[in-house]
Motif scaffolding. Structure first.
Motif, mmCIF file in Angstrom:
data_model
loop_
_atom_site.group_PDB
_atom_site.id
_atom_site.type_symbol
_atom_site.label_atom_id
_atom_site.label_comp_id
_atom_site.label_asym_id
_atom_site.label_seq_id
_atom_site.Cartn_x
_atom_site.Cartn_y
_atom_site.Cartn_z
ATOM 1 N N LEU A 79 -2.623 16.075 5.082
ATOM 2 C CA LEU A 79 -4.065 15.821 4.984
ATOM 3 C C LEU A 79 -4.833 16.380 6.174
ATOM 4 O O LEU A 79 -5.979 16.805 6.044
ATOM 5 N N MET A 80 -4.210 16.382 7.352
ATOM 6 C CA MET A 80 -4.906 16.866 8.541
ATOM 7 C C MET A 80 -4.916 18.385 8.554
ATOM 8 O O MET A 80 -3.981 19.036 8.073
ATOM 9 N N PHE A 81 -5.963 18.960 9.103
ATOM 10 C CA PHE A 81 -6.194 20.398 9.095
ATOM 11 C C PHE A 81 -6.425 20.878 10.520
ATOM 12 O O PHE A 81 -6.526 20.076 11.458
ATOM 13 N N GLY A 82 -6.513 22.165 10.691
ATOM 14 C CA GLY A 82 -6.781 22.754 11.997
ATOM 15 C C GLY A 82 -8.209 23.247 12.106
ATOM 16 O O GLY A 82 -9.015 23.095 11.186
ATOM 17 N N PRO A 83 -8.543 23.888 13.231
ATOM 18 C CA PRO A 83 -9.932 24.290 13.487
ATOM 19 C C PRO A 83 -10.286 25.699 13.013
ATOM 20 O O PRO A 83 -11.312 26.244 13.416
ATOM 21 N N GLN A 246 -16.971 25.743 17.541
ATOM 22 C CA GLN A 246 -16.394 25.974 16.217
ATOM 23 C C GLN A 246 -17.283 25.549 15.056
ATOM 24 O O GLN A 246 -16.904 25.773 13.907
ATOM 25 N N ALA A 247 -18.422 24.940 15.316
ATOM 26 C CA ALA A 247 -19.192 24.333 14.228
ATOM 27 C C ALA A 247 -20.670 24.677 14.329
ATOM 28 O O ALA A 247 -21.149 25.116 15.384
ATOM 29 N N VAL A 248 -21.372 24.448 13.223
ATOM 30 C CA VAL A 248 -22.804 24.734 13.175
ATOM 31 C C VAL A 248 -23.560 23.484 12.731
ATOM 32 O O VAL A 248 -23.040 22.646 11.993
ATOM 33 N N ILE A 249 -24.782 23.372 13.227
ATOM 34 C CA ILE A 249 -25.752 22.358 12.809
ATOM 35 C C ILE A 249 -27.046 23.085 12.495
ATOM 36 O O ILE A 249 -27.454 23.971 13.246
ATOM 37 N N TYR A 250 -27.693 22.725 11.407
ATOM 38 C CA TYR A 250 -28.923 23.420 11.002
ATOM 39 C C TYR A 250 -28.695 24.935 10.950
ATOM 40 O O TYR A 250 -29.506 25.727 11.436
#
Length: 550
Positions: A79-83, A246-250
Motif C-alpha cells: 500500500l505504501m508508495f515512494g516519492p 516534490q509537490a505542488v499547491i495551486y
C-alpha cells in the motif's frame, strides 16, 4: 552438578530467555506502550463486556478495520508508495470536470482508496478518472525495492480502458501517467492528488489508525501485525518525502515544507504515526511472524535494514519516522501549539520515562505561551481560531492524563492559568448561544449553542468506521469532568451536561472510563445544585481586549 553441566544449563537458560527484542524490554529505549498501557486496554475490554455503547463502538472499529483485514500481508506491504510521482494538493484548484464541464474546485473530487483504488470521480456526473488502468501501469514500474520508477513503467498501458482502439478519438481522454491528464493546455492531477488524499491518508495512515484501534478494543494481535507491517513499510521510505521539492499547491511549486502532505497535515500525520506505533508496540515486539515476514521482504527487495530482529524493526520505525521528524522539524511546523504537541508526543513515545524532564520542559514552554493572554494565546477569531489552540491543548492534556496518573494535577499546579484557559469560552459565551465574532469566526450573528473550548464527540452513538481519523481519542466529557474535579468550578460540569443534550445517559462516552456510573452521579448532583447554565458576571479580559457587561 559438575561445572560442564552447569555451564550447559546456563547457556540453555540464557538462549531461551534472550529474544530479538532484547534492549526493547531490557531497559534501553522504549520498553512499553506509554499512551495505551496494559491496564488501560484491560479497562476498555471490561467496559466493552458490560456496556452496550462501548460494545457498539468495538463493533464499529472492527468493521472500520475490515478492508485491511481482507488484504494479504503482501498487499498491506504494497500500500505504501515512494516519492517518484508529483503529488498535488488539489486535482485542479479552480477547475472543472473534463467529462461534464461542471465546476469541481479545491477538495471536492471524490476518492475511496479501499473500495476504488487509484481512482477519483466527479461529484456531479460520477465520471471516473484516470480512465487508464493506473494500477497496472504502477505495478509495471515497480523497481527491485518495490518503489515506482516512472521511467521503467510500461507506457503502452496508457490508454482509456473504455476506448482501447487507437483510432478512437477518446482513446487518450482522461489518461494520467502520474503527472496529470492534459487537454487544451489544462492539467488535471488525478493521481497526484489521489496519492495524498486516497492512498496516503485513507489506505496507509487510515489503515494504521483503524488497525491499531481495532487491536486495542479486541486484543486480537492480528490487527497489530498488519499495523506493524504498514508502519515498517512507511519507515522504509518516509525520509525520502519532501513536499517542498516534490509537490505542488495551486498548480505550482510553492516551497511549502512537509513530508507526504504539506506542513500542517504532515505535523498531525507524523504524530498519528507515533501514536499508532505506541498503541501496537507491545504486540508487535512479541510477534515472531511479523519479524519473519519483514525479514523476507528486506531480503527480497534488497533493503539496507535487513530486519533480522525486532530491534531492527524498532530502529527502522523510530529512526526513519520519529527521529527523522525531530531532525527536520520544519517539515512538521504547524499552527501553534500543534508542533510542540507533536514533538513532545514523539519524544515521549521514543523514550519514556527517560525523556520525562525534556518532555515536561517542552510542555511547560508551550503551556506558558498558550495561556499568556488571559489564559489563552490571544489569537483572534473567538469561535474559531481562538478556540483551536484550546481544543488541541485539551486533547493533549487528556491523552496524557489518561495514561499517566496525576498528570493533570501536576500541570494545574505548574500552570494554574489552565483554569482560565477553559473558563475563557465560558466567560465570553453570551446566553449560552452566542460568541462575539471577533476576528475570523465564520459569519455575522452565527449561533453557537455549544461551548467552544473543547470539541465534544460521542463516538459510541454515531457510526465511526467511515472516518479515517483516530476514534479512541480521549473523551472531552471525561476531560471536563476532571477539570471540575480539580478546580470545583461548576461551569465545567454544566458545559459537558449541555453538550450531552442536557442528560447524563451515556456519560462520559469513554471506553476507558474507570467508573461511568459514578461520573453520571456526580454530574447529576452538580446540575441539581448549580443548574445547567453557567452563571455569568461582567467580564473584562483586558489582555485579550474584550469585555462583557451584564
Amino acid at each position: 552438578m559438575n561445572h560442564r553441566t552447569f555451564k550447559a544449563i546456563a547457556v540453555l537458560f540464557f538462549s531461551l530467555c534472550w529474544c530479538p527484542c532484547r534492549g526493547v524490554f531490557g531497559g534501553e529505549g522504549k520498553t512499553r506502550s506509554l499512551f495505551m498501557p496494559r491496564e488501560l486496554r484491560a479497562r476498555a475490554l471490561a467496559n466493552i463486556r458490560q456496556d452496550e455503547g462501548a460494545a457498539r463502538l468495538r463493533d464499529q472499529l472492527v468493521e472500520r478495520a475490515r478492508p485491511w483485514t481482507e488484504l494479504s500481508d503482501d498487499q498491506i506491504w504494497g500500500l505504501m508508495f515512494g516519492p517518484g510521482i508529483t503529488r498535488s494538493w488539489m486535482v485542479w484548484s479552480d477547475g472543472h470536470c473534463p467529462a461534464c464541464g461542471k465546476s469541481v474546485s479545491m477538495y471536492n473530487w471524490q476518492m475511496d482508496a479501499m473500495s476504488r483504488p487509484w481512482k477519483t470521480w466527479c461529484p456531479h456526473c460520477a465520471a471516473v478518472f484516470p480512465t487508464n488502468d493506473f494500477a497496472a501501469f504502477y505495478r509495471s514500474g515497480l523497481d527491485e525495492r518495490g518503489i515506482f520508477d516512472p521511467a521503467a513503467a510500461d507506457r503502452s498501458l496508457l490508454f482509456n480502458a473504455a476506448h482501447p482502439d487507437p483510432n478512437d478519438p477518446l482513446h487518450r481522454f482522461g489518461v494520467d501517467d502520474g503527472e496529470g491528464f492534459v487537454q487544451d493546455g489544462k492539467r488535471w492531477r488525478f493521481i497526484g492528488a489521489y496519492l495524498i488524499y486516497g492512498q496516503w491518508k485513507q489506505a496507509v495512515l487510515g489503515g494504521i489508525n483503524a488497525l491499531s484501534e481495532a487491536y486495542v478494543v479486541t486484543g486480537d494481535k492480528a490487527y497489530a501485525r498488519k499495523a506493524g507491517i504498514l508502519l515498517d513499510r512507511v519507515a522504509d521510505v518516509y525520509p525520502s518525502f519532501d513536499f517542498a521539492q516534490q509537490a505542488v499547491i495551486y498548480e505550482q511549486r510553492m516551497g511549502s515544507a512537509g513530508y507526504v502532505s504539506v506542513w500542517h497535515d504532515a505535523c498531525e500525520e507524523t504524530r498519528e504515526l507515533a501514536q499508532g506505533y505506541d498503541l501496537v508496540f507491545e504486540a508487535i515486539a512479541e510477534d515472531a511472524d511479523l519479524m519473519t515476514l519483514l525479514r523476507a521482504k528486506a531480503a527480497r527487495h534488497g533493503l539496507e535494514n535487513r530486519k533480522e530482529s525486532f530491534a531492527d524493526i524498532r530502529r527502522n520505525i523510530e529512526d526513519r519516522i520519529l527521529r527523522d521528524a525531530l531532525t527536520h522539524v520544519a517539515k512538521i511546523s504547524s499552527n501553534y501549539p500543534r508542533t510542540p504537541i507533536a514533538v513532545a508526543t514523539i519524544k515521549a513515545v521514543l523514550d519514556w520515562p527517560d525523556s520525562r524532564d525534556e518532555v515536561y520542559q517542552i510542555i511547560d514552554d508551550f503551556l506558558r505561551r498558550a495561556t499568556a493572554v488571559d489564559g489563552v494565546t490571544g489569537e483572534k477569531g473567538l469561535a474559531n481560531y481562538s478556540a483551536f489552540g484550546l481544543q488541541s491543548t485539551a486533547m493533549f492534556l487528556a491523552m496524557w492524563d489518561r495514561a499517566i496518573p496525576g498528570f493533570l494535577e501536576e500541570m494545574l499546579r505548574r500552570h494554574p492559568q489552565l483554569h482560565d484557559m477553559y473558563r475563557f469560552h465560558v466567560d465570553t459565551w453570551c446566553f449560552a448561544q452566542y460568541y462575539p465574532l471577533v476576528g475570523d469566526s465564520g459569519w455575522f450573528a452565527a449561533r453557537h449553542d455549544q461551548y467552544q473550548g473543547v470539541r465534544f464527540q460521542r463516538p459510541g452513538r454515531e457510526s465511526v468506521y467511515s472516518h479515517k481519523d483516530p476514534v479512541l481519542s480521549p473523551s472531552m466529557f471525561s476531560f471536563m469532568g476532571r477539570l471540575h474535579e480539580l478546580t470545583r468550578d461548576p461551569a465545567f460540569l454544566q458545559v459537558l451536561y449541555r453538550a450531552n443534550d442536557r442528560a447524563v445517559a451515556g456519560l462520559p462516552h469513554d471506553v476507558f472510563a474507570a467508573d461511568p456510573a459514578g461520573f453520571q452521579t456526580r454530574v447529576a448532583q452538580g446540575i441539581a445544585e448549580h443548574g445547567d447554565v453557567p452563571k455569568h458576571e461582567s467580564v473584562n479580559k483586558q489582555q485579550w481586549r474584550i469585555g462583557r457587561l451584564k
